[in-house]
Design an enzyme around this catalytic site. Structure first.
Site, short mmCIF file in Angstrom:
data_model
loop_
_atom_site.label_atom_id
_atom_site.label_comp_id
_atom_site.label_asym_id
_atom_site.label_seq_id
_atom_site.Cartn_x
_atom_site.Cartn_y
_atom_site.Cartn_z
CE LYS A 21 5.06 -15.65 3.68
NZ LYS A 21 3.58 -16.52 3.75
N GLY A 86 -0.16 -9.45 0.93
CA GLY A 86 -0.12 -10.06 0.47
C GLY A 86 -0.74 -11.33 1.00
CB VAL A 110 -12.07 0.96 0.29
CG1 VAL A 110 -11.83 2.84 -0.25
CG2 VAL A 110 -12.76 -0.03 0.32
NE ARG A 112 -2.78 -2.61 0.27
CZ ARG A 112 -2.07 -4.00 0.77
NH1 ARG A 112 -1.65 -3.25 2.59
NH2 ARG A 112 -0.91 -4.25 0.34
P1 ATR Z 1 1.18 -9.24 4.68
O1 ATR Z 1 1.76 -9.79 3.00
O2 ATR Z 1 1.44 -9.64 6.18
O3 ATR Z 1 -0.05 -8.85 3.94
P2 ATR Z 1 1.08 -6.69 3.84
O4 ATR Z 1 1.09 -6.23 2.03
O5 ATR Z 1 1.76 -5.65 4.63
O6 ATR Z 1 1.24 -7.80 4.99
O7 ATR Z 1 -1.14 -6.28 4.53
C1 ATR Z 1 -1.20 -5.74 5.89
C2 ATR Z 1 -2.73 -6.09 5.71
O8 ATR Z 1 -2.85 -5.94 7.16
C3 ATR Z 1 -3.41 -4.79 5.17
O9 ATR Z 1 -4.62 -5.10 4.29
C4 ATR Z 1 -3.08 -3.85 6.48
O10 ATR Z 1 -4.36 -2.94 5.73
P3 ATR Z 1 -4.05 -1.99 4.86
O11 ATR Z 1 -3.61 -1.95 3.27
O12 ATR Z 1 -4.82 -0.79 5.11
O13 ATR Z 1 -2.91 -1.31 5.24
C5 ATR Z 1 -3.63 -4.61 7.37
N1 ATR Z 1 -3.43 -3.76 8.54
C6 ATR Z 1 -2.52 -4.18 9.00
N2 ATR Z 1 -3.04 -3.17 10.47
C7 ATR Z 1 -4.05 -3.30 10.85
C8 ATR Z 1 -4.88 -2.70 11.92
N3 ATR Z 1 -4.46 -2.58 12.95
N4 ATR Z 1 -6.54 -2.78 11.44
C9 ATR Z 1 -6.33 -3.05 10.05
N5 ATR Z 1 -6.15 -3.97 9.32
C10 ATR Z 1 -4.78 -3.05 9.31
#
Ligand code: ATR
Length: 230
Positions: A21, A86, A110, A112
């Site tokens: 995206k 995103g 946190v 973010r």
């Molecule tokens: P997307 O565009 O799909 O949202 P992204 O920007 O990589 O992809 O965000 C993924 C989200 O899932 C993030 O909030 C990530 O947390 P971090 O910012 O700490 O990386 C979260 N996430 C992914 N796997 C996770 C897990 N096993 N437990 C908790 N949060 C997770």
């Protein structure tokens, strides 16, 4: 290259799935207001002069699924959002517009969550926290999982007592079986536990409307996709 070939073949528009995206944002010639808010493009519209417009229908899709398909009124609810990537950015504006009582964003990283809450502070007061801070007394009516954890079959690190009676849990991801978050919700007393299949279809319906000027009926499509997963 794929998009160029599609446009050359007189394609009218595309949906863009997770992980791309942001690239879609970069490729298009202009952005709708809701794409700007989300800073991500899930819908590309091919204009008559072959220029590309970027839009984002994810938030509207999720709201349509929750409010219309499942008759859940968001107004006045205490909402918890898991994740700050995103996917969450795309749903925040329409969620705020539905007038919940409060929104709290928690994220593994946190900073973010704080950053995202700040980005939307002109529209609403949004609180942000770490998963550890969920151990407090606050409970929620609606918990939305916007992390990508479900894609890996993982559960975000949730504490046990965060759901109010009659709570609804919504996983933005979907699967051919109950996602781990939906399983968690049912095991912890949620009255309603939904996955994101309806959101997928509703965002596509809104995209179709942008391309063709017709809004398709979504219920039979949701049922057909669900049946095809079985
Ligand atoms: P997307 O565009 O799909 O949202 P992204 O920007 O990589 O992809 O965000 C993924 C989200 O899932 C993030 O909030 C990530 O947390 P971090 O910012 O700490 O990386 C979260 N996430 C992914 N796997 C996770 C897990 N096993 N437990 C908790 N949060 C997770």
């Amino acid at each position: 290259e794929a998009i160029k070939a599609f446009v050359d073949n007189k394609g009218r528009g595309l949906n863009i799935t997770v992980h791309f995206k942001q690239q879609a944002w970069d490729i298009v010639d202009n952005h709708s207001e809701r794409a700007k808010r989300a800073h991500a493009v899930n819908t590309i519209i091919v204009n008559p002069d072959n220029s590309l417009s970027g839009d984002n229908t994810d938030g509207l899709g999720m709201l349509a699924d929750i409010s219309t398909n499942h008759s859940i009124k968001i107004q006045g609810l205490d909402v918890l959002i898991l994740g700050a990537g995103g996917a969450v950015r795309g749903i925040l504006e329409p969620l705020i517009m539905a007038n919940p009582q409060s929104i709290n964003i928690v994220n593994r990283t946190v900073e973010r969550a704080h950053e995202l809450a700040k980005n939307f502070s002109d529209l609403a007061v949004i609180s942000s926290a770490s998963f550890e801070q969920l151990a407090g007394p606050q409970k929620y009516d609606l918990v939305i999982n916007g992390t990508s954890a479900s894609l890996a079959g993982e559960l975000p690190p949730l504490t046990n007592h965060i759901l109010k009676p009659n709570a609804c849990c919504y996983d933005m991801m979907y699967s051919d079986h109950k996602t781990v978050f939906v399983e968690w919700a049912l095991a912890h007393g949620a009255t309603t536990a939904l996955d994101g299949l309806g959101m997928l279809v509703e965002q596509a319906a809104e995209s179709f409307r942008l391309w063709r000027g017709v809004t398709p009926e979504t219920r039979p499509v949701i049922q057909a996709v669900r049946d095809s997963l079985a």
